[in-house]
Design an enzyme around this catalytic site. Structure first.
Site, short mmCIF file in Angstrom:
data_model
loop_
_atom_site.label_atom_id
_atom_site.label_comp_id
_atom_site.label_asym_id
_atom_site.label_seq_id
_atom_site.Cartn_x
_atom_site.Cartn_y
_atom_site.Cartn_z
N MET A 75 -7.91 -3.77 -3.89
CA MET A 75 -8.99 -3.84 -5.05
C MET A 75 -9.43 -5.15 -5.52
O MET A 75 -8.55 -6.05 -5.53
CB MET A 75 -8.59 -3.09 -6.16
CG MET A 75 -9.47 -2.89 -7.28
SD MET A 75 -8.78 -1.95 -8.56
CE MET A 75 -8.45 -0.58 -7.58
N SER A 131 -8.71 2.68 1.18
CA SER A 131 -9.59 1.52 0.94
C SER A 131 -9.90 1.21 -0.58
O SER A 131 -9.90 2.02 -1.34
CB SER A 131 -10.92 1.79 1.61
OG SER A 131 -11.80 0.89 1.26
N ASP A 132 -9.89 0.11 -0.71
CA ASP A 132 -10.23 -0.56 -2.13
C ASP A 132 -11.78 -0.29 -2.32
O ASP A 132 -12.41 0.06 -1.21
CB ASP A 132 -10.18 -2.08 -2.21
CG ASP A 132 -8.72 -2.60 -2.57
OD1 ASP A 132 -8.05 -1.70 -3.06
OD2 ASP A 132 -8.30 -3.54 -1.98
N LYS A 133 -12.10 0.02 -3.48
CA LYS A 133 -13.32 0.04 -4.02
C LYS A 133 -14.43 -1.12 -4.02
O LYS A 133 -15.03 -1.36 -3.19
CB LYS A 133 -13.73 1.05 -5.09
CG LYS A 133 -15.19 1.33 -5.59
CD LYS A 133 -15.18 2.28 -6.66
CE LYS A 133 -14.84 1.34 -8.10
NZ LYS A 133 -15.69 0.41 -8.47
N LYS A 191 0.21 1.63 -5.36
CA LYS A 191 -0.53 1.51 -3.91
C LYS A 191 0.81 1.81 -2.75
O LYS A 191 0.61 2.36 -1.80
CB LYS A 191 -0.96 0.02 -3.65
CG LYS A 191 -2.45 0.05 -4.03
CD LYS A 191 -2.93 -1.17 -3.47
CE LYS A 191 -4.80 -0.98 -3.82
NZ LYS A 191 -5.41 -2.44 -3.32
#
Length: 874
Positions: free
Chosen positions: A1, A347-349, A585
Site C-alpha cells: 500500500m 494487491s495494494d490499492k 499482510k
C-alpha cells in the site's frame, strides 16, 4: 500500500530533501557536546558538517567501498570446476580409454564434447552473473549524506567513516552509525542480534548496518563501513544464485532418473556382451573389454542432459531481460518461474490500482473553523519539501494569501504506520507554540476524544456529523483526512474538520484485472483505507466487493505462524481487506498458503517486508522503500499492476519451454538407450558406434538451447509441476520414437535381405548404422517440433525463427556428415532421401499419438478434478 493512503500518511524523508540544505539548520550543536560524541568526531577527524568531497574520496580510496567484500573464486578456478564431477568424470574416462586404444576419431570428438560442455557452462555462468549485476544496479541503496556543507544523495557504497548521514523510517541503515541528533529512531535489528522487538534509539546510541529503521528520523555519524561493520563481521552471506527454483529441482530429478535408467541398461548391455564372449566364444581379450567400457561410458554420456544448465539459465535470463524492458527488476531469476504457479494476487490499492494522484476536494470544516483555515492547518502539519501525494495535494491547495510563511517550524513528528498521523509544531508571530495534526480520520477523532458509535454528553454534534461525513465520503470512494489543532502542547486537541481527497483508479487497472482473471488469478485488494472506500474502488474495477476488515479476521493474540482454519477460510473467501495494518499482510499470506495457494503479494513499506519475504513471490511496487525492495523477488519501477500480469505470462511461457525440453530429452534418451540395447540383444547388432552417439549428443544439444526463444501457447490457468504427467507423456513419446527407430533398423535389415533392392543400392551394416544415425538426428528434431505444442504441429504457434533455423542448420550438418563420410560411413543420396521420407511420415504418426495422448490425459485430469470437488459440480 502506498504511503499516501489515508491509513498511511507519510511525509517526505530526509533523503528526499533538497540538496542545498545547510547542516547548521538541522544539527543542534548543543546536543553534540557529550564527551563520547566529541571524542568520536576527533577520532574520525570530522565535524558535524561532515566531510568535504576531497576528504571522502581519499578515505574511499584507502578503506574501499562500503560493501561486504565476499571472496570470489577466480575465473580459472571456476573454469576448472566444470571438469570436476560425475558427468565430466564419465566423459573424461571415455576420452582416456579412447586415447589408450589409439581410437583417435573417438578421442577427439569425446574431448570436444568435454570442452564444449565446459565452455557452455562457463559462458552461461558469467552471462547470468553479469545480467544479474546489471539488473541490480537499479536496486543500489542510497544514502543522504552531508558533503561540503550540503545534503546530497549518494550510493551507500560510497559512504566512508566520518560521513554525517540521515536515516528515516523505511530505510536500511547503510553503515554502522553513532546517532548524534534527532528526536528518536526505532530500529529493527532482529536479523543481527536476535531481538524480537524494535529497539528505541536516542542520541549517543549506535545503529548497526543492515538493520531497518522502523519509526522516526535521526542524524548519525558513520563509524564503520563494509567488512568492518557489525553486519560485515557477523552476517553469514549466502549467494542467491545457490538457490534452485522448482523448475531446476524438477529437471535435476529428471536428469538423475535418466542417468539411473542409462546405467541400468548399460549393465544389461555389458552382461549380454560378457555372456556371448564367455559362453559362446570362450575367448576374452582386453581390447574387447576396453571397447565395451568405452561404448558404455559414451552411452551414459549420451543420456546426460548436458544442455540442462544452459536451457535453464538462458530461458530465465531472457525472461528477466524482457521484464526489465517493462520496468520490472528481477532480484532472483527463480522468481520468474515461481510466478507461473501463482493463483492468488494480493494487491495494494493506492498507487497500484489507483493513480495515487490526489486532488483536494472542498474542505469540510467543523466548529468555527473556515475552509482556508483547515487547509492552512493541514499544511502546517506537512513538511514543505515533501513529495508525498497527500502532502502535495495539501500544499497545492493553499490559498494565495495565506500566513503559512509567518510560522516558524519548531519540530516535526513524521508519520509511522502505528500512529498514522503527522504533527507539526510551529511558533506563531506572537511566540506561541501550536501543534497541528493531520492523519487518518479515526486517529484524529481519537486524538480529539471522539469515538465512533459513542455520543459525548457534552457535544454530540461533532461526533455524529464527523463520522457520518467520513462514511458518506467513503461510500463514494473518496478518502478523507482529519485535521486538528492543540494550543496547549498536545494536552487537548480541537477538531478542525475533514479534507476530502479523490484518488481515481488507474486507466489500465480494470483491463489488467480482467486479464488477470482470464489467467486464472484471484485478485484480492489490500488497503489501509476503510472497507467502504475499498468496496467502491473494487466495484469500479470489476473486483469482488466482499471486503473484510482485517481486524475482524486476525485478533491481536493470534499466532501469525499458525492461522486458525476458520480465519484461513475467511481470507480465502474474501475479495479483499480493509483497514489493513502491516502485520496483517503477513497473516494474509500465511493464511492463503495454508489453504494451498501460491501467493504473490505487493508492498512498498518497510513493514511490508515480512509479507513480501513470506509470499511465494513478493513484489515491491514503484516507490517502495529499500527494505521492501530487498525483501521482494520482483521490483517494479513503474506504477500499476500490468507488469505483474506480464511477468506471470512470461513465467508461464518459460514453463512451457522448459517442459518441452524435458519431454524431448526423456523421449530421446529412451529412444537411443532402448534401441541400442534391444538391437544388440535381438540381432546382436550395434546400431550406433561410440562416435555416432557423441556426435548425436552434440547435434541434439546445439539447437535445443534456442528453445528459450520459442513461440509457445501459455496456459490459461496457473501451472505446477506434475511429474506423473511429465514422465507418462515423455515415456509414450519415447516409445513411439523407439518404434520409429526400430522400424528403420528392420527396414535396413529387410533391404539387405532383398536382392533386387540390393541391386539398386547395395547396403552394408556400416551403411545401416549411418541410416540409424541420420534417422535419430532428423527424427529427434522433428520430435522436438512435435512435443512443443499440445495440438497438431500444423497449427500455430509455429517454431520461432531461431529454433527453426537452428534445427535446419543442424540437419544440414548431419546430412553433410553422411554424404561425405565425416566421422560416419558415407551414405548415398537416395538412402538419405529414404531416411528423411521415413522420418517425415513418422512425424505425422507421432503427432497423432501425441494428440490422442493429450486428449486422454485431459479427460483423466477432468475426472480427477470432479472426484476431488464433487460439491462444486452439482
Amino acid at each position: 500500500m502506498s504511503s499516501s493512503s489515508v491509513g498511511e500518511v507519510s511525509p517526505s524523508r530526509p533523503t528526499e530533501q533538497v540538496k542545498t540544505k545547510n547542516t547548521d539548520s538541522d544539527l543542534n550543536l548543543d546536543t553534540l557536546n557529550s564527551t563520547e560524541i566529541q571524542n568520536k568526531f576527533s577520532e574520525l577527524k570530522t565535524s558535524p558538517k561532515g566531510l568535504t568531497s576531497i576528504e571522502a574520496q581519499d578515505r574511499l580510496a584507502k578503506d574501499g567501498p562500503n560493501a561486504i567484500q565476499a571472496h570470489e573464486e577466480s575465473r580459472w578456478k571456476k573454469l576448472l570446476g566444470y571438469f570436476w564431477g560425475p558427468i565430466p568424470w564419465m566423459i573424461e574416462i571415455a576420452a582416456v580409454i579412447s586415447f589408450l586404444r589409439a581410437d583417435w576419431p573417438d578421442f577427439f570428438v569425446i574431448a570436444g564434447l568435454l570442452l564444449y560442455n565446459a565452455a557452455i557452462g562457463f559462458w552461461q555462468d558469467n552471462k547470468a552473473a553479469n545480467a544479474l549485476a546489471a539488473l541490480k544496479k537499479g536496486l543500489a541503496l542510497k544514502a543522504s549524506v552531508c558533503r561540503d556543507g550540503a545534503w546530497t544523495s549518494i550510493a551507500a557504497t560510497d559512504l566512508v567513516t566520518g560521513d554525517v548521514v540521515t536515516v528515516a523510517a523505511g530505510e536500511i541503515i547503510p553503515a554502522d552509525l553513532l546517532l548524534i541528533n534527532g528526536k528518536y529512531l526505532s530500529v529493527d535489528q532482529a536479523a543481527l542480534t536476535g531481538e524480537s522487538l524494535p529497539v528505541s534509539k536516542k542520541i549517543g546510541d549506535g545503529a548497526y548496518s543492515g538493520s531497518i529503521a522502523r519509526q522516526g528520523s535521526m542524524i548519525g555519524l558513520v563509524t564503520a563501513t563494509g567488512n568492518n561493520t557489525f553486519f560485515g563481521r557477523t552476517a553469514k552471506l549466502v549467494a542467491s544464485a545457490g538457490s534452485k527454483s522448482h523448475a531446476e529441482q524438477a529437471v535435476l530429478r529428471i536428469g538423475d532418473f535418466l542417468i539411473i535408467l542409462a546405467a541400468a541398461l548399460a549393465v544389461v548391455l555389458v552382461g549380454a556382451q560378457l555372456w556371448r564372449d564367455l559362453a559362446h566364444n570362450a575367448i576374452w581379450h582386453w581390447s574387447e573389454a576396453g571397447a565395451i567400457a568405452q561404448f558404455v561410458l559414451v552411452l551414459l554420456v549420451a543420456s546426460v542432459p548436458v544442455a540442462m544448465p544452459a536451457v535453464m539459465s538462458v530461458t530465465m535470463a531472457l525472461g528477466a531481460l524482457a521484464l526489465s524492458r517493462q520496468k520490472a527488476i528481477v532480484s532472483r531469476l527463480s522468481a520468474i518461474e515461481e510466478l507461473a504457479g501463482v493463483d492468488v494476487l494480493c494487491s495494494d490499492k493506492t498507487g497500484t490500482l489507483t493513480q495515487n494522484k490526489l486532488t483536494l476536494q472542498a474542505p469540510i470544516p467543523f466548529g468555527t473553523a473556515k475552509a482556508d483555515d483547515l487547509v492552512i492547518a493541514a499544511a502546517l502539519a506537512t513538511q514543505k519539501e515533501s513529495t508525498d501525494a497527500i502532502d502535495l495535494a495539501v500544499l497545492k491547495a493553499l490559498p494565495e494569501n495565506n500566513p503559512f510563511g509567518t510560522y516558524k517550524r519548531v519540530d516535526f513528528i513524521p508519520f509511522d504506520p502505528v500512529n498514522k498521523k503527522t504533527v507539526g509544531i510551529v511558533q506563531d508571530t506572537a511566540g506561541h507554540n501550536l501543534r497541528y495534526a493531520k492523519g487518518a480520520p479515526q486517529v484524529i477523532a481519537k486524538l480529539c476524544g471522539l469515538t465512533e458509535g459513542v455520543i459525548s454528553s457534552n457535544d454530540s454534534t461533532p461526533t455524529t456529523e464527523y463520522f457520518g461525513k467520513v462514511s458518506e465520503l467513503a461510500s463514494h470512494g473518496t478518502r478523507s483526512l482529519g485535521v486538528a489543532v492543540s494550543h496547549d502542547d498536545g494536552k487537548t486537541w480541537v477538531l478542525l474538520g475533514l479534507l476530502p481527497m479523490l484518488d481515481p483508479p488507474r486507466p489500465d487497472a480494470a483491463a489488467t484485472i480482467a486479464q488477470a482473471k482470464k489467467l486464472g488469478l484471484s485478485v484480492k485488494m489490500v488497503t489501509g483505507d476503510d472497507v467502504a472506500i475499498g468496496s467502491e474502488i473494487a466495484h469500479q474495477l470489476g473486483l469482488g466487493e466482499h471486503l473484510l476488515k482485517a481486524s475482524d479476521i486476525f485478533s491481536p493474540d493470534m499466532n501469525p505462524n499458525k492461522i486458525p482454519v476458520d480465519a484461513a477460510r475467511a481470507v480465502e473467501a474474501a475479495d479483499g481487506f480493509g483497514r489493513v495494518f502491516p502485520e496483517h499482510k503477513f497473516e494474509i499470506v500465511k493464511a492463503l498458503q495454508e489453504r494451498g495457494h501460491i501467493v504473490a503479494m505487493t508492498g512498498d513499506g518497510v513493514n511490508d517486508a515480512p509479507a513480501l519475504k513470506q509470499a511465494d513471490c513478493g513484489v515491491a511496487v514503484s516507490g517502495a522503500t529499500d527494505a521492501a525492495r530487498s525483501a521482494a523477488a520482483l521490483v517494479l519501477t513503474a506504477p500499476g499492476l500490468s507488469t505483474i500480469v506480464n511477468a506471470i505470462v512470461e513465467a508461464r511461457a518459460i514453463f512451457e519451454r522448459i517442459t518441452s525440453y524435458i519431454y524431448y530429452r526423456i523421449a530421446m534418451t529412451i529412444d537411443i538407450m532402448f534401441l541400442v540395447v534391444a538391437s544388440y540383444l535381438v540381432f546382436g547388432f550395434q546400431p550406433l558406434t561410440a562416435i555416432m552417439i557423441v556426435v548425436l549428443a552434440l547435434l541434439d544439444d546445439i539447437p535445443i538451447m534456442t528453445i528459450a526463444y520459442d513461440n509457445v501457447v501459455t496456459s490459461p490457468q496457473p501451472v505446477r509441476w506434475d511429474m506423473h504427467r511429465i514422465i507418462s507423456f515423455s515415456s509414450i513419446m519415447g516409445i513411439a520414437s523407439l518404434a520409429e527407430s526400430f522400424g528403420m533398423l528392420l527396414l535396413g535389415i529387410a533391404w539387405m535381405h532383398t536382392p533386387w533392392l540390393m541391386e539398386i543400392v547395395p547396403l552394408t551394416t556400416a551403411h545401416l548404422q549411418t541410416m540409424i544415425f541420420l534417422q535419430l538426428a532428423a527424427g529427434g528434431h522433428l520430435l522436438l517440433l512435435v512435443v512443443r505444442t499440445r495440438h497438431t504441429i500444423f497449427r500455430p504457434p509455429y517454431p520461432s525463427r531461431p529454433l527453426f533455423l537452428a534445427v535446419v542448420g543442424t540437419q544440414i550438418v548431419a546430412v553433410v556428415l553422411c554424404v561425405f563420410g565425416i566421422l560416419v560411413p558415407a551414405l548415398p543420396w537416395i538412402m538419405i532421401a529414404v531416411v528423411w521420407a521415413y522420418a517425415l511420415v513418422w512425424m505425422v504418426i507421432i503427432d497423432g499419438i501425441k494428440i490422442f495422448t493429450n486428449l486422454q490425459m485431459m479427460k483423466r485430469e477432468k475426472n480427477s478434478q470432479k472426484l476431488s470437488h464433487p460439491i462444486s459440480d452439482k
